[in-house]
Scaffold this motif. Structure first.
Motif, short mmCIF file in Angstrom:
data_model
loop_
_atom_site.label_atom_id
_atom_site.label_comp_id
_atom_site.label_asym_id
_atom_site.label_seq_id
_atom_site.Cartn_x
_atom_site.Cartn_y
_atom_site.Cartn_z
N VAL A 55 0.82 -1.20 0.00
CA VAL A 55 0.00 0.00 0.00
C VAL A 55 0.86 1.26 0.00
N VAL A 56 0.29 2.31 -0.55
CA VAL A 56 0.92 3.63 -0.52
C VAL A 56 0.49 4.31 0.77
N ALA A 57 1.45 4.65 1.62
CA ALA A 57 1.13 5.33 2.88
C ALA A 57 1.23 6.84 2.74
N ARG A 58 2.03 7.30 1.78
CA ARG A 58 2.17 8.75 1.55
C ARG A 58 2.60 8.96 0.11
N LEU A 59 2.13 10.05 -0.48
CA LEU A 59 2.46 10.41 -1.85
C LEU A 59 2.72 11.90 -1.93
N ALA A 60 3.80 12.28 -2.59
CA ALA A 60 4.09 13.70 -2.85
C ALA A 60 4.54 13.81 -4.30
N VAL A 61 3.97 14.78 -5.02
CA VAL A 61 4.31 14.99 -6.43
C VAL A 61 4.64 16.45 -6.65
N ASP A 62 5.72 16.69 -7.38
CA ASP A 62 6.07 18.04 -7.84
C ASP A 62 5.96 18.03 -9.36
N SER A 79 13.84 4.82 -8.06
CA SER A 79 14.87 4.27 -7.17
C SER A 79 14.27 4.16 -5.77
N VAL A 80 14.91 3.32 -4.97
CA VAL A 80 14.43 3.03 -3.62
C VAL A 80 15.35 3.68 -2.60
N ARG A 81 14.76 4.26 -1.58
CA ARG A 81 15.56 4.79 -0.47
C ARG A 81 14.82 4.53 0.84
N ASP A 82 15.50 4.80 1.93
CA ASP A 82 14.92 4.60 3.27
C ASP A 82 14.32 3.21 3.42
N LEU A 83 15.09 2.21 2.98
CA LEU A 83 14.65 0.82 3.06
C LEU A 83 14.72 0.35 4.51
N LYS A 84 13.54 0.12 5.09
CA LYS A 84 13.41 -0.29 6.49
C LYS A 84 12.73 -1.65 6.56
N SER A 87 8.92 -0.77 5.61
CA SER A 87 8.56 0.32 4.71
C SER A 87 9.76 0.70 3.86
N PHE A 88 9.48 1.45 2.80
CA PHE A 88 10.53 1.99 1.93
C PHE A 88 9.93 3.13 1.12
N VAL A 89 10.79 3.95 0.57
CA VAL A 89 10.36 5.08 -0.26
C VAL A 89 10.80 4.83 -1.69
N LEU A 108 5.76 6.61 -0.02
CA LEU A 108 6.14 5.76 1.10
C LEU A 108 5.30 4.49 0.96
N MET A 109 5.99 3.37 0.81
CA MET A 109 5.33 2.09 0.57
C MET A 109 5.40 1.23 1.82
N VAL A 110 4.30 0.52 2.09
CA VAL A 110 4.23 -0.37 3.25
C VAL A 110 3.71 -1.72 2.77
#
Length: 146
Positions: A55-62, A79-84, A87-89, A108-110
């Protein structure tokens, strides 16, 4: 690897009354690119769990510049970052052929257990798959910590 690239075709129905791709349709196009990474590419590598619950927990678009249907496709680099552990971004950079960046985004993906109705942890194989798509510098830093 650093980045996964998906080419997403633009449809006539993506356009709005102003003659460019509607902002909400841009989010849908990014979703289609994300499906290519998390479901299609992961499935090719034998990882089916992400397609069963993510699921998408947060979305931000510019939004940078308008996109016309005549562009044909939207190229989305992810690309992937904040791999926990749970969750990951995903970072997105979208462009059209021969144009500058038209939009950037992050989600932010969960991972989610649909049967239990709650978030779950990423499996080791899922984490390894996602780590492939981290920027090269982040991969090197992760290797230094190992």
């Amino acid at each position: 690897m650093g980045a996964f690239v998906a080419d997403v075709p633009l449809r006539w129905s993506d356009m709005d009354a102003f003659g460019h791709v509607n902002h909400a349709r841009t989010v849908t196009l990014l979703e289609e690119a994300r499906v290519e990474l998390l479901f299609t590419e992961a499935g090719r590598q034998g990882l089916l769990g992400m397609a069963e619950g993510m699921v998408v927990a947060r979305l931000a678009v510019d939004y940078r510049i308008p996109v016309s249907h005549s562009a044909g496709t939207l190229q989305v680099r992810m690309s992937v970052r904040d791999l926990k552990p749970a969750s990951f971004v995903i970072d997105y950079s979208a462009s059209t052929s021969g144009s500058a960046e038209v939009a950037t985004a992050e989600t932010l993906m969960v991972p989610y257990d649909l049967k239990a109705g709650r978030p779950r942890r990423l499996s080791t194989d899922e984490r390894d798959f996602l780590a492939e798509w981290q920027p090269v510098l982040a991969q090197a830093e992760a290797g230094d910590r190992a």
